[in-house]
Write a protein that holds these residues in place. Structure first.
Motif, PDB file in Angstrom:
ATOM      1  N   GLN A 268       0.881  -1.169  -0.176  1.00  0.00           N
ATOM      2  CA  GLN A 268      -0.154  -0.033  -0.109  1.00  0.00           C
ATOM      3  C   GLN A 268       0.981   1.237  -0.014  1.00  0.00           C
ATOM      4  N   GLY A 269       1.942   1.349   0.603  1.00  0.00           N
ATOM      5  CA  GLY A 269       2.708   2.257   0.846  1.00  0.00           C
ATOM      6  C   GLY A 269       3.511   2.626  -0.837  1.00  0.00           C
ATOM      7  N   LEU A 270       3.926   1.431  -1.427  1.00  0.00           N
ATOM      8  CA  LEU A 270       4.396   1.482  -2.914  1.00  0.00           C
ATOM      9  C   LEU A 270       3.567   2.116  -3.821  1.00  0.00           C
ATOM     10  N   LEU A 271       2.127   1.519  -3.419  1.00  0.00           N
ATOM     11  CA  LEU A 271       0.988   2.117  -4.368  1.00  0.00           C
ATOM     12  C   LEU A 271       0.615   3.647  -4.088  1.00  0.00           C
ATOM     13  N   GLY A 272       0.711   4.065  -2.936  1.00  0.00           N
ATOM     14  CA  GLY A 272       0.954   5.494  -2.724  1.00  0.00           C
ATOM     15  C   GLY A 272       1.995   6.471  -3.344  1.00  0.00           C
ATOM     16  N   TRP A 273       3.141   5.857  -3.335  1.00  0.00           N
ATOM     17  CA  TRP A 273       4.154   6.756  -4.189  1.00  0.00           C
ATOM     18  C   TRP A 273       4.085   6.591  -5.565  1.00  0.00           C
ATOM     19  N   PHE A 274       3.556   5.388  -6.179  1.00  0.00           N
ATOM     20  CA  PHE A 274       3.050   5.110  -7.555  1.00  0.00           C
ATOM     21  C   PHE A 274       2.114   6.239  -7.870  1.00  0.00           C
ATOM     22  N   MET A 275       0.942   6.574  -6.927  1.00  0.00           N
ATOM     23  CA  MET A 275       0.006   7.560  -7.346  1.00  0.00           C
ATOM     24  C   MET A 275       0.761   8.914  -7.106  1.00  0.00           C
ATOM     25  N   VAL A 276       1.606   9.191  -6.333  1.00  0.00           N
ATOM     26  CA  VAL A 276       2.206  10.626  -6.296  1.00  0.00           C
ATOM     27  C   VAL A 276       3.063  10.785  -7.434  1.00  0.00           C
ATOM     28  N   TYR A 277       3.679   9.846  -7.942  1.00  0.00           N
ATOM     29  CA  TYR A 277       4.497   9.974  -9.026  1.00  0.00           C
ATOM     30  C   TYR A 277       3.893  10.455 -10.394  1.00  0.00           C
TER      31      TYR A 277
END
Length: 364
Positions: A134-143
C-alpha cells in the motif's frame, strides 16, 4: 492459540484498525487540501524527519517548484504556504509508517512469546506485505503528478483507496474471527448473498467517490436534487469519447452515477434491513449491526448532499469531504461485520460446542 492470546491479538488488531482509519482520513485531507505533491521524494527512513531549518525548507520548496502543480497552479505560493501543504503529506506518510511499525511490533512480541500459531504467523506475513504494498502504491500515485499532471491520477487515487479498503477489511475480518464467538453466527444463505451484493455496491460507490474527489467533480454540478437545473444533464455521454470512458472521465457521468448508486443503495439497504431484522436467531451482534446500517446510510447520504452543495468549481469543503469519507468507511465496515456473521454451518450451536471441546482437549 489460547483464548487469552486470541483476545489480546483481537484487541490489538482493533487498535490497528483505528490507526488505519486515521490514515485514510489524513489521506482525504491531503487530497482535498492539494497537499499530495508537496513531497517530491520518497525516502522511507530519511523522509520521516521533516525539514528542521530554513535551509532544509528552502531545498524542499525548490524541489516542489520543478513540478507542474507549482508552475501551473501555485506559482504565487510563498514558503509559509508551502509549509502548510507539506505538513499534511508528511503527516500522512509518517502515520502510515507508524501503523506498519505497530503491526510489526505486535508480530515480533507475540511471536517471541510464542503466542501465535502457524495460521497467525502466516496471516501476519500477508498483512505486513499488504501494508508495504500500500505504501508503494501511494508513491506510484504521487509519481503520476510529478511530470505532466497538476494533480495525481484519479485512477491511481482510486486504486490507492481500494488498497486501503482491502487492507482495512483484512484486519477487520481477522479481528472479528478472534473476538466473535462462533455461536453468534447466522445461517441464512439468501440473506448472505444479499449482504455480499450490498457490499459490492458500496465498494463501487466508494470508487466513484474517489473519481469525484480526484477530478474535483462535485463543484461542477453543485446542486441537488437536480444537476445545474437538469435531472439528466445534456452532456451525460459526451460525443467523441468512448462510451465506457464516460464513467471514469466525464464529470457529468461520474456524478450522475454516484448519485444514482446512492439512491439504489438506499432502496436495497431498506429492503435488506426489513428482511434481516426479522431474523429470530438470538444473535445480538448481528441485530445491532443490521439495525445500524440504515442509520449510517442516511447519515452518509446527508453528508454527501452537504458536501456537494458547499462545493464550487475545484473547491470541495475539507471538513465535510473528510467526514463523508469517514462515514463511507464506517458503513462499509459495518456491512463487512454483518457479512462475517453469516455461516454455512446450519447448526451453529452444536458446531460451537464441538469446537470448544476440541480446544479443551488440546489444553489438557
Amino acid at each position: 492459540m489460547n483464548d487469552k492470546a486470541r483476545k489480546l491479538l483481537g484487541i490489538l488488531l482493533i487498535i490497528s484498525l483505528v490507526t488505519l482509519l486515521i490514515q485514510v482520513m489524513l489521506g482525504g485531507i491531503t487530497r482535498l487540501t492539494g497537499s499530495g505533491l508537496s513531497m517530491t521524494e520518497w525516502k522511507v527512513i530519511a523522509g520521516t524527519i521533516p525539514p528542521l531549518n530554513d535551509t532544509q525548507w528552502q531545498e524542499k520548496f525548490e524541489l516542489y517548484k520543478t513540478i507542474p502543480q507549482y508552475q501551473l497552479l501555485n506559482n504565487s505560493m510563498n514558503l509559509s504556504e508551502f509549509k502548510s501543504i507539506f505538513f499534511w503529506e508528511w503527516a500522512h506518510r509518517v502515520w502510515g509508517r507508524i501503523g506498519f511499525v505497530f503491526l510489526l511490533g505486535i508480530f515480533a512480541i507475540m511471536g517471541l512469546r510464542k503466542q501465535l500459531d502457524k495460521r497467525g504467523i502466516w496471516l501476519f506475513g500477508v498483512l505486513l506485505l499488504l501494508y508495504f504494498f500500500q505504501g508503494l502504491l501511494g508513491w506510484f500515485m504521487v509519481y503520476s503528478g510529478l511530470s505532466e499532471l497538476v494533480y495525481v491520477s484519479h485512477y491511481r487515487l482510486a486504486a490507492h483507496l481500494l488498497g486501503a479498503l482491502f487492507l482495512f477489511a483484512f484486519i477487520l475480518w481477522w479481528a472479528a474471527d478472534l473476538l466473535v464467538p462462533l455461536n453468534n453466527k447466522v445461517h441464512s444463505p439468501p440473506l448472505k448473498k444479499a449482504a455480499w451484493g450490498l457490499t459490492f455496491l458500496i465498494v463501487v460507490q466508494i470508487i466513484f467517490g474517489a473519481f469525484m474527489s480526484g477530478l474535483r467533480a462535485a463543484g461542477r454540478y453543485a446542486s441537488w436534487p437536480d444537476m445545474n437545473g437538469q435531472m439528466v444533464p445534456d452532456n451525460l455521454f459526451m460525443e467523441g469519447m468512448p462510451f465506457l470512458l464516460n464513467f471514469s472521465e466525464n464529470h457529468a457521468t461520474i456524478q450522475f452515477t454516484h448519485r444514482g448508486l446512492a439512491y439504489l443503495l438506499c432502496f436495497l439497504m431498506l429492503w435488506y434491513w426489513s428482511k434481516a431484522r426479522k431474523f429470530r436467531g438470538g444473535r445480538p451482534w448481528f441485530s445491532r449491526a443490521v439495525n445500524l446500517l440504515p442509520i449510517l446510510l442516511a447519515c452518509q447520504v446527508a453528508l454527501g448532499i452537504t458536501t456537494l452543495l458547499l462545493s464550487s468549481g475545484d473547491y470541495v469543503p475539507v471538513f465535510w469531504g473528510v467526514v463523508h469519507q469517514f462515514m463511507g468507511l464506517t458503513l462499509l465496515s459495518t456491512m463487512l461485520f454483518v457479512n462475517f456473521q453469516y455461516t454455512n454451518v446450519e447448526n451453529v450451536e452444536k458446531t460451537s460446542i464441538s469446537t470448544h471441546k476440541e480446544r479443551d482437549l488440546v489444553r489438557s
